[in-house]
Scaffold this motif. Structure first.
Motif, PDB file in Angstrom:
ATOM      1  N   THR A  98       5.812  -3.179  -3.256  1.00 26.58           N
ATOM      2  CA  THR A  98       4.478  -3.338  -3.845  1.00 26.58           C
ATOM      3  C   THR A  98       4.368  -4.670  -4.601  1.00 26.58           C
ATOM      4  O   THR A  98       3.371  -5.400  -4.465  1.00 26.58           O
ATOM      5  N   ARG A  99       5.383  -5.004  -5.357  1.00 24.09           N
ATOM      6  CA  ARG A  99       5.360  -6.262  -6.100  1.00 24.09           C
ATOM      7  C   ARG A  99       5.381  -7.468  -5.164  1.00 24.09           C
ATOM      8  O   ARG A  99       4.791  -8.516  -5.465  1.00 24.09           O
ATOM      9  N   HIS A 100       6.058  -7.332  -4.032  1.00 22.25           N
ATOM     10  CA  HIS A 100       6.076  -8.414  -3.043  1.00 22.25           C
ATOM     11  C   HIS A 100       4.657  -8.691  -2.543  1.00 22.25           C
ATOM     12  O   HIS A 100       4.240  -9.865  -2.431  1.00 22.25           O
ATOM     13  N   LEU A 101       3.919  -7.634  -2.239  1.00 23.95           N
ATOM     14  CA  LEU A 101       2.540  -7.812  -1.751  1.00 23.95           C
ATOM     15  C   LEU A 101       1.648  -8.409  -2.844  1.00 23.95           C
ATOM     16  O   LEU A 101       0.818  -9.283  -2.565  1.00 23.95           O
ATOM     17  N   LEU A 102       1.815  -7.941  -4.064  1.00 26.83           N
ATOM     18  CA  LEU A 102       1.008  -8.482  -5.168  1.00 26.83           C
ATOM     19  C   LEU A 102       1.319  -9.959  -5.398  1.00 26.83           C
ATOM     20  O   LEU A 102       0.410 -10.768  -5.651  1.00 26.83           O
ATOM     21  N   ALA A 103       2.601 -10.313  -5.290  1.00 24.70           N
ATOM     22  CA  ALA A 103       2.983 -11.713  -5.485  1.00 24.70           C
ATOM     23  C   ALA A 103       2.418 -12.615  -4.399  1.00 24.70           C
ATOM     24  O   ALA A 103       2.208 -13.819  -4.630  1.00 24.70           O
ATOM     25  N   ARG A 104       2.167 -12.047  -3.229  1.00 19.86           N
ATOM     26  CA  ARG A 104       1.583 -12.825  -2.137  1.00 19.86           C
ATOM     27  C   ARG A 104       0.068 -12.905  -2.227  1.00 19.86           C
ATOM     28  O   ARG A 104      -0.588 -13.472  -1.352  1.00 19.86           O
ATOM     29  N   GLY A 105      -0.516 -12.321  -3.258  1.00 14.77           N
ATOM     30  CA  GLY A 105      -1.950 -12.415  -3.473  1.00 14.77           C
ATOM     31  C   GLY A 105      -2.759 -11.240  -2.969  1.00 14.77           C
ATOM     32  O   GLY A 105      -3.998 -11.240  -3.082  1.00 14.77           O
ATOM     33  N   PHE A 106      -2.104 -10.228  -2.434  1.00 14.61           N
ATOM     34  CA  PHE A 106      -2.848  -9.049  -1.981  1.00 14.61           C
ATOM     35  C   PHE A 106      -3.173  -8.175  -3.178  1.00 14.61           C
ATOM     36  O   PHE A 106      -2.329  -7.936  -4.043  1.00 14.61           O
ATOM     37  N   CYS A 107      -4.393  -7.698  -3.233  1.00 17.40           N
ATOM     38  CA  CYS A 107      -4.785  -6.857  -4.366  1.00 17.40           C
ATOM     39  C   CYS A 107      -5.336  -5.501  -3.926  1.00 17.40           C
ATOM     40  O   CYS A 107      -5.291  -4.524  -4.673  1.00 17.40           O
ATOM     41  N   ASP A 108      -5.911  -5.441  -2.715  1.00 15.38           N
ATOM     42  CA  ASP A 108      -6.454  -4.172  -2.205  1.00 15.38           C
ATOM     43  C   ASP A 108      -5.387  -3.529  -1.320  1.00 15.38           C
ATOM     44  O   ASP A 108      -5.398  -3.653  -0.100  1.00 15.38           O
ATOM     45  N   ILE A 109      -4.455  -2.825  -1.949  1.00 11.05           N
ATOM     46  CA  ILE A 109      -3.289  -2.292  -1.250  1.00 11.05           C
ATOM     47  C   ILE A 109      -3.400  -0.771  -1.146  1.00 11.05           C
ATOM     48  O   ILE A 109      -3.704  -0.090  -2.136  1.00 11.05           O
ATOM     49  N   TRP A 110      -3.156  -0.250   0.038  1.00 13.02           N
ATOM     50  CA  TRP A 110      -3.190   1.195   0.267  1.00 13.02           C
ATOM     51  C   TRP A 110      -1.769   1.709   0.481  1.00 13.02           C
ATOM     52  O   TRP A 110      -0.947   1.047   1.111  1.00 13.02           O
ATOM     53  N   PHE A 111      -1.509   2.889  -0.042  1.00 10.65           N
ATOM     54  CA  PHE A 111      -0.212   3.539   0.138  1.00 10.65           C
ATOM     55  C   PHE A 111      -0.407   4.705   1.110  1.00 10.65           C
ATOM     56  O   PHE A 111      -1.092   5.674   0.805  1.00 10.65           O
ATOM     57  N   ALA A 118       6.101   5.468  -7.841  1.00  8.40           N
ATOM     58  CA  ALA A 118       6.456   4.081  -8.124  1.00  8.40           C
ATOM     59  C   ALA A 118       5.309   3.147  -7.749  1.00  8.40           C
ATOM     60  O   ALA A 118       5.010   2.187  -8.476  1.00  8.40           O
ATOM     61  N   PHE A 119       4.675   3.412  -6.613  1.00  7.26           N
ATOM     62  CA  PHE A 119       3.538   2.597  -6.186  1.00  7.26           C
ATOM     63  C   PHE A 119       2.423   2.662  -7.219  1.00  7.26           C
ATOM     64  O   PHE A 119       1.850   1.631  -7.623  1.00  7.26           O
ATOM     65  N   ARG A 120       2.080   3.866  -7.675  1.00  9.84           N
ATOM     66  CA  ARG A 120       1.011   4.025  -8.660  1.00  9.84           C
ATOM     67  C   ARG A 120       1.365   3.316  -9.970  1.00  9.84           C
ATOM     68  O   ARG A 120       0.494   2.696 -10.611  1.00  9.84           O
ATOM     69  N   ASP A 121       2.625   3.412 -10.389  1.00 11.02           N
ATOM     70  CA  ASP A 121       3.023   2.775 -11.642  1.00 11.02           C
ATOM     71  C   ASP A 121       2.864   1.266 -11.583  1.00 11.02           C
ATOM     72  O   ASP A 121       2.371   0.631 -12.535  1.00 11.02           O
ATOM     73  N   VAL A 122       3.296   0.678 -10.462  1.00  8.94           N
ATOM     74  CA  VAL A 122       3.188  -0.779 -10.320  1.00  8.94           C
ATOM     75  C   VAL A 122       1.720  -1.198 -10.278  1.00  8.94           C
ATOM     76  O   VAL A 122       1.315  -2.184 -10.915  1.00  8.94           O
ATOM     77  N   MET A 123       0.912  -0.476  -9.522  1.00  6.26           N
ATOM     78  CA  MET A 123      -0.502  -0.848  -9.381  1.00  6.26           C
ATOM     79  C   MET A 123      -1.248  -0.673 -10.697  1.00  6.26           C
ATOM     80  O   MET A 123      -2.120  -1.486 -11.045  1.00  6.26           O
TER      81      MET A 123
END
Length: 218
Positions: A180-193, A210-215
């Motif tokens: 999840t942090r990798h995607l956020l670092a690449r600029g993605f913000c609308d991420i689905w789990f 873990a996904f919810r905590d990071v988001m």
């Protein structure tokens, strides 16, 4: 009025038959079958081998195992055999069993909790020497007769609440956080789990949390 001829299966050769054919006693046959070659002369080993071949003798491994207290069976309970992960795990287990002279007994629960319970009961009746469990929703009290009954138990990927046992698997929380942090670092913000039903599966619950905590921290 003629009757149709009866077709009865030929009688299978017994250890007594092999001993008589080889001209020796049943103790020598048992030693040969158990691999105790050092106590048998080369001539006797050759006679036993020839007798086994002539009679097409097939030892009853289950009966021999019960007599020795070991049957070389390892039970493996899989929640979903169609899952690619399960296939990879199964191949690894089969390879390890083959190398150690063990026979895996595969039970596919097809994602049904009741089937898990029935298979675990079946594995105890077969007196398997160990159990590998990739569980869907089996409860601790169902596994307790296995783990606490003297049968070593290893869990794969998924823990069972209340059961203390060795487990082989991924650090699911760390993996989900890293991805999840990798995607956020690449600029993605609308991420689905996207996940299969996870309420009964510990590894999926850990990844989802873990996904919810990071988001939520962003």
């Amino acid at each position: 009025m003629s009757s149709a001829p009866s077709h009865t299966a030929p009688r299978r050769a017994t250890i007594t038959d092999v001993a008589r054919e080889a001209g020796t006693g049943k103790t020598s046959i048992s030693r040969y079958l158990n691999g105790e070659m050092s106590v048998l002369s080369p001539e006797l080993r050759a006679r036993i081998e020839a007798a086994i071949e002539r009679l097409d003798y097939q030892p009853n491994q289950m009966a021999r195992g019960l007599k020795r207290g070991r049957n070389r069976l390892i039970g493996m309970l899989l929640a979903d055999l169609t899952n690619p992960y399960s296939v990879e795990v199964l191949q690894g287990v089969e390879a390890a069993c083959h190398a150690l002279g063990l026979m895996p007994l595969i039970c596919h629960a097809a994602n049904e909790v009741e089937m898990e319970r029935r298979y675990l009961q079946l594995l105890t009746t077969y007196r398997v020497e160990g159990v590998i469990v990739n569980a869907l929703g089996v409860r601790e009290e169902t596994l307790r007769p296995v783990g606490s009954g003297g049968i070593p138990t290893v869990l794969v990927d998924r823990s069972v609440d209340g059961l203390v046992a060795d487990i082989v698997g991924l650090d699911n929380r760390a993996a989900a956080e890293l991805g999840t942090r990798h995607l956020l670092a690449r600029g993605f913000c609308d991420i689905w789990f996207v996940v299969q039903p996870f309420e009964q599966v510990s590894s999926r619950r850990l990844r989802e949390a873990a996904f919810r905590d990071v988001m939520s921290a962003e």
